[in-house]
Motif scaffolding. Structure first.
Motif, PDB file in Angstrom:
ATOM      1  N   ARG A   1      44.064  42.724  34.518  1.00 27.94           N
ATOM      2  CA  ARG A   1      43.728  42.268  35.871  1.00 27.94           C
ATOM      3  C   ARG A   1      42.254  42.546  36.103  1.00 27.94           C
ATOM      4  NH1 ARG A   1      44.699  44.699  41.632  1.00 27.94           N
ATOM      5  NH2 ARG A   1      44.515  46.689  40.552  1.00 27.94           N
ATOM      6  N   VAL A   2      41.529  41.535  36.596  1.00 26.66           N
ATOM      7  CA  VAL A   2      40.129  41.673  36.979  1.00 26.66           C
ATOM      8  C   VAL A   2      40.096  41.559  38.500  1.00 26.66           C
ATOM      9  CG1 VAL A   2      37.801  40.719  36.776  1.00 26.66           C
ATOM     10  CG2 VAL A   2      39.352  40.642  34.816  1.00 26.66           C
ATOM     11  N   PHE A   3      39.533  42.570  39.150  1.00 30.86           N
ATOM     12  CA  PHE A   3      39.545  42.566  40.615  1.00 30.86           C
ATOM     13  C   PHE A   3      38.250  43.138  41.164  1.00 30.86           C
ATOM     14  CE2 PHE A   3      41.376  46.475  39.110  1.00 30.86           C
ATOM     15  CZ  PHE A   3      40.896  47.456  39.960  1.00 30.86           C
ATOM     16  N   LYS A   4      38.022  42.836  42.452  1.00 30.29           N
ATOM     17  CA  LYS A   4      36.787  43.253  43.118  1.00 30.29           C
ATOM     18  C   LYS A   4      37.122  44.307  44.169  1.00 30.29           C
ATOM     19  CE  LYS A   4      32.851  41.299  45.582  1.00 30.29           C
ATOM     20  NZ  LYS A   4      32.267  40.080  46.125  1.00 30.29           N
TER      21      LYS A   4
ATOM     22  N   VAL B   1      34.377  33.564  25.852  1.00 31.32           N
ATOM     23  CA  VAL B   1      33.257  33.439  24.927  1.00 31.32           C
ATOM     24  C   VAL B   1      33.699  33.506  23.474  1.00 31.32           C
ATOM     25  CG1 VAL B   1      31.527  34.271  26.552  1.00 31.32           C
ATOM     26  CG2 VAL B   1      32.733  35.907  25.105  1.00 31.32           C
ATOM     27  N   GLU B   2      34.941  33.951  23.235  1.00 30.06           N
ATOM     28  CA  GLU B   2      35.459  34.028  21.874  1.00 30.06           C
ATOM     29  C   GLU B   2      36.981  34.000  21.928  1.00 30.06           C
ATOM     30  OE1 GLU B   2      35.448  37.389  18.467  1.00 30.06           O
ATOM     31  OE2 GLU B   2      33.514  36.989  19.429  1.00 30.06           O
ATOM     32  N   GLY B   3      37.572  33.228  21.040  1.00 32.04           N
ATOM     33  CA  GLY B   3      39.029  33.168  20.963  1.00 32.04           C
ATOM     34  C   GLY B   3      39.542  31.744  20.985  1.00 32.04           C
ATOM     35  N   PRO B   4      40.866  31.579  21.045  1.00 31.74           N
ATOM     36  CA  PRO B   4      41.472  30.246  20.978  1.00 31.74           C
ATOM     37  C   PRO B   4      41.032  29.294  22.097  1.00 31.74           C
ATOM     38  CG  PRO B   4      43.137  31.940  20.645  1.00 31.74           C
ATOM     39  CD  PRO B   4      41.874  32.637  21.030  1.00 31.74           C
ATOM     40  N   ALA B   5      40.769  29.825  23.288  1.00 35.39           N
ATOM     41  CA  ALA B   5      40.385  28.976  24.425  1.00 35.39           C
ATOM     42  C   ALA B   5      38.885  29.026  24.690  1.00 35.39           C
ATOM     43  CB  ALA B   5      41.167  29.402  25.666  1.00 35.39           C
ATOM     44  N   LYS B   6      38.096  29.187  23.632  1.00 36.30           N
ATOM     45  CA  LYS B   6      36.636  29.341  23.779  1.00 36.30           C
ATOM     46  C   LYS B   6      36.044  28.179  24.577  1.00 36.30           C
ATOM     47  CE  LYS B   6      32.441  30.090  21.150  1.00 36.30           C
ATOM     48  NZ  LYS B   6      31.865  30.319  19.836  1.00 36.30           N
ATOM     49  N   GLY B   7      35.187  28.560  25.553  1.00 35.94           N
ATOM     50  CA  GLY B   7      34.523  27.553  26.369  1.00 35.94           C
ATOM     51  C   GLY B   7      35.187  27.315  27.715  1.00 35.94           C
ATOM     52  N   SER B   8      36.452  27.685  27.871  1.00 38.45           N
ATOM     53  CA  SER B   8      37.117  27.471  29.152  1.00 38.45           C
ATOM     54  C   SER B   8      36.695  28.554  30.139  1.00 38.45           C
ATOM     55  CB  SER B   8      38.636  27.464  28.982  1.00 38.45           C
ATOM     56  OG  SER B   8      39.079  28.696  28.486  1.00 38.45           O
ATOM     57  N   SER B   9      36.729  28.217  31.422  1.00 42.59           N
ATOM     58  CA  SER B   9      36.320  29.164  32.451  1.00 42.59           C
ATOM     59  C   SER B   9      36.986  28.811  33.775  1.00 42.59           C
ATOM     60  CB  SER B   9      34.799  29.169  32.604  1.00 42.59           C
ATOM     61  OG  SER B   9      34.353  27.898  33.029  1.00 42.59           O
ATOM     62  N   ILE B  10      36.994  29.786  34.672  1.00 38.37           N
ATOM     63  CA  ILE B  10      37.472  29.565  36.037  1.00 38.37           C
ATOM     64  C   ILE B  10      36.489  30.222  36.994  1.00 38.37           C
ATOM     65  CG2 ILE B  10      39.903  29.478  35.388  1.00 38.37           C
ATOM     66  CD1 ILE B  10      40.175  32.316  36.607  1.00 38.37           C
TER      67      ILE B  10
ATOM     68  N   CYS C   1      50.023  33.549  35.423  1.00 40.50           N
ATOM     69  CA  CYS C   1      48.724  34.222  35.489  1.00 40.50           C
ATOM     70  C   CYS C   1      47.676  33.316  36.137  1.00 40.50           C
ATOM     71  CB  CYS C   1      48.250  34.621  34.093  1.00 40.50           C
ATOM     72  SG  CYS C   1      49.243  35.914  33.364  1.00 40.50           S
ATOM     73  N   THR C   2      46.669  33.951  36.724  1.00 40.46           N
ATOM     74  CA  THR C   2      45.552  33.209  37.298  1.00 40.46           C
ATOM     75  C   THR C   2      44.761  32.502  36.209  1.00 40.46           C
ATOM     76  OG1 THR C   2      45.395  35.006  38.916  1.00 40.46           O
ATOM     77  CG2 THR C   2      43.611  33.400  38.878  1.00 40.46           C
ATOM     78  N   PHE C   3      44.555  33.187  35.091  1.00 35.63           N
ATOM     79  CA  PHE C   3      43.810  32.626  33.970  1.00 35.63           C
ATOM     80  C   PHE C   3      44.669  32.750  32.718  1.00 35.63           C
ATOM     81  CE2 PHE C   3      40.052  32.820  30.950  1.00 35.63           C
ATOM     82  CZ  PHE C   3      39.738  31.481  31.098  1.00 35.63           C
TER      83      PHE C   3
ATOM     84  N   MET D   1      42.196  38.456  39.724  1.00 37.22           N
ATOM     85  CA  MET D   1      42.646  37.501  38.714  1.00 37.22           C
ATOM     86  C   MET D   1      43.472  38.243  37.674  1.00 37.22           C
ATOM     87  SD  MET D   1      38.989  35.587  38.176  1.00 37.22           S
ATOM     88  CE  MET D   1      38.109  37.131  38.111  1.00 37.22           C
ATOM     89  N   VAL D   2      44.603  37.648  37.293  1.00 40.54           N
ATOM     90  CA  VAL D   2      45.440  38.209  36.238  1.00 40.54           C
ATOM     91  C   VAL D   2      45.275  37.347  35.000  1.00 40.54           C
ATOM     92  CG1 VAL D   2      47.786  38.804  35.542  1.00 40.54           C
ATOM     93  CG2 VAL D   2      47.079  39.125  37.915  1.00 40.54           C
ATOM     94  N   LEU D   3      44.997  37.992  33.861  1.00 42.14           N
ATOM     95  CA  LEU D   3      44.783  37.285  32.608  1.00 42.14           C
ATOM     96  C   LEU D   3      45.951  37.554  31.671  1.00 42.14           C
ATOM     97  CD1 LEU D   3      41.909  38.204  33.822  1.00 42.14           C
ATOM     98  CD2 LEU D   3      41.074  37.629  31.600  1.00 42.14           C
ATOM     99  N   GLY D   4      46.409  36.504  30.983  1.00 43.87           N
ATOM    100  CA  GLY D   4      47.498  36.669  30.026  1.00 43.87           C
ATOM    101  C   GLY D   4      48.032  35.333  29.560  1.00 43.87           C
ATOM    102  N   ARG D   5      49.165  35.381  28.840  1.00 46.52           N
ATOM    103  CA  ARG D   5      49.782  34.170  28.297  1.00 46.52           C
ATOM    104  C   ARG D   5      50.726  33.489  29.274  1.00 46.52           C
ATOM    105  NH1 ARG D   5      52.253  36.477  23.024  1.00 46.52           N
ATOM    106  NH2 ARG D   5      53.932  36.436  24.503  1.00 46.52           N
ATOM    107  N   SER D   6      51.249  34.214  30.231  1.00 45.99           N
ATOM    108  CA  SER D   6      52.244  33.681  31.153  1.00 45.99           C
ATOM    109  C   SER D   6      51.655  32.579  32.040  1.00 45.99           C
ATOM    110  CB  SER D   6      52.781  34.811  32.038  1.00 45.99           C
ATOM    111  OG  SER D   6      53.633  34.303  33.035  1.00 45.99           O
TER     112      SER D   6
END
Length: 153
Positions: free
Chosen positions: A104-107, A66-75, A89-91, A81-86
């Motif tokens: 890491r976002v997990f359920k 919702v905010e940042g360099p990749a605004k608007g992208s989604s999965i 990563c999943t996202f 899910m692992v979030l990061g620059r690598s």
């Protein structure tokens, strides 16, 4: 001559003593600022908790920037899910302030959690930095670096 040396030593000791007193006052002032910042962020976090309680039954479908360099992208959400620059990563977020493997976002059961993966700049949930897995719900802001992501239905 001896009285001049003794007077000089007294002045030096007095100056050093006042220097330490001023350092102590400066440290206390900095602590008061940090304490006031924590109090104000806790009042900001309350609406996020309310939003989480209201959206408890709603299951997220997407993880959206919702905010940042990749605004608007989604999965589409996955159980973990692992979030990061690598690229591993999943996202992948194109954010220079995010670590390679940032968060890491997990359920677990029916609840979603976010965990900081020892990132340099930290992970923030609802404006508060986390140091252990934190429960998140639909509509809760998760900030990594300069990027803010959100679970949306």
């Amino acid at each position: 001559m001896d009285s001049l040396v003794l007077l000089g030593l007294r002045v030096v000791v007095l100056v050093v003593l006042w220097f330490f007193v001023l350092l102590a006052l400066r440290a206390m002032r900095a602590d008061l600022r940090v304490g006031a910042g924590v109090a104000s962020t806790s009042s900001v976090a309350a609406p996020q908790g309310l939003a989480r309680a209201l959206n408890r039954g709603t299951q997220p479908r997407l993880l959206t920037v919702v905010e940042g360099p990749a605004k608007g992208s989604s999965i589409e959400v996955q159980d973990e899910m692992v979030l990061g620059r690598s690229p591993d990563c999943t996202f992948v977020v194109g954010d220079d302030y995010a670590s390679g493997r940032h968060a890491r976002v997990f359920k677990r059961g029916s609840e979603w959690f976010v965990e900081d993966l020892d990132s340099r700049n930290g992970t923030f949930v609802g404006g508060v930095r986390i140091d252990q897995p934190e429960a998140v719900g639909v509509g809760t802001d998760i900030r990594i670096g300069r990027t803010t992501v959100r679970l949306v239905p």
